[in-house]
Design a protein around this motif. Sequence first.
Motif, short mmCIF file in Angstrom:
data_model
loop_
_atom_site.label_atom_id
_atom_site.label_comp_id
_atom_site.label_asym_id
_atom_site.label_seq_id
_atom_site.Cartn_x
_atom_site.Cartn_y
_atom_site.Cartn_z
N GLU A 136 0.00 -2.55 5.56
CA GLU A 136 -0.90 -3.71 5.49
C GLU A 136 -2.06 -3.54 6.47
O GLU A 136 -3.21 -3.84 6.14
N TRP A 137 -1.77 -3.04 7.67
CA TRP A 137 -2.82 -2.82 8.65
C TRP A 137 -3.80 -1.76 8.15
O TRP A 137 -5.02 -1.93 8.26
N LEU A 138 -3.27 -0.67 7.60
CA LEU A 138 -4.14 0.41 7.09
C LEU A 138 -5.05 -0.12 5.97
O LEU A 138 -6.23 0.21 5.94
N LEU A 139 -4.49 -0.91 5.07
CA LEU A 139 -5.31 -1.46 3.99
C LEU A 139 -6.39 -2.41 4.52
O LEU A 139 -7.51 -2.40 4.03
N ALA A 140 -6.05 -3.20 5.50
CA ALA A 140 -7.00 -4.15 6.06
C ALA A 140 -8.07 -3.45 6.91
O ALA A 140 -9.17 -3.99 7.10
N ASN A 141 -7.78 -2.24 7.39
CA ASN A 141 -8.69 -1.55 8.30
C ASN A 141 -9.21 -0.22 7.74
O ASN A 141 -9.68 0.61 8.51
N LYS A 142 -9.14 -0.06 6.43
CA LYS A 142 -9.61 1.19 5.85
C LYS A 142 -11.12 1.29 5.99
O LYS A 142 -11.83 0.28 5.97
#
Length: 132
Positions: free
Chosen positions: A124-130
């Motif tokens: 979720e963090w990776l998707l939000a910070n891509k």
Amino acid sequence: MANEELSSGDDAAIKAIATKVKTDQQKEIQELQAFISSYQPDQATSNMFNMELMESMEKSGRQSDLQVLTGDTDQDFAQLMIVHHQSAIENARAVQEHGTSTMIKEMAHRMINAQMAEIEELQEWLLANKEY
């Protein structure tokens, strides 16, 4: 990896995950060491179990080697920790399948649940910070 994230990372959310990972894994290590010191094996380790562990470690090593590092500590930590946790889940599942101790199987079950939850949080963090 958690230590590197804590010393070089920028994102507070990922640093919090790294702190949790470090704390949880230290607790798991202590539990496993206590188990090992008190457990009396009732049978030899199966060859199938050993093979599954070796295959999992090789797969994890290949995946880590293929992972493109960005140079961003937060991004790299999140991606590499997912690979690390996936390997831990495979190993814990092998313990559940081949183990004979109820205690170690319960520990493996808890580890699987914790690792899966952390993978979801990291994804979720990776998707939000891509960055693309």
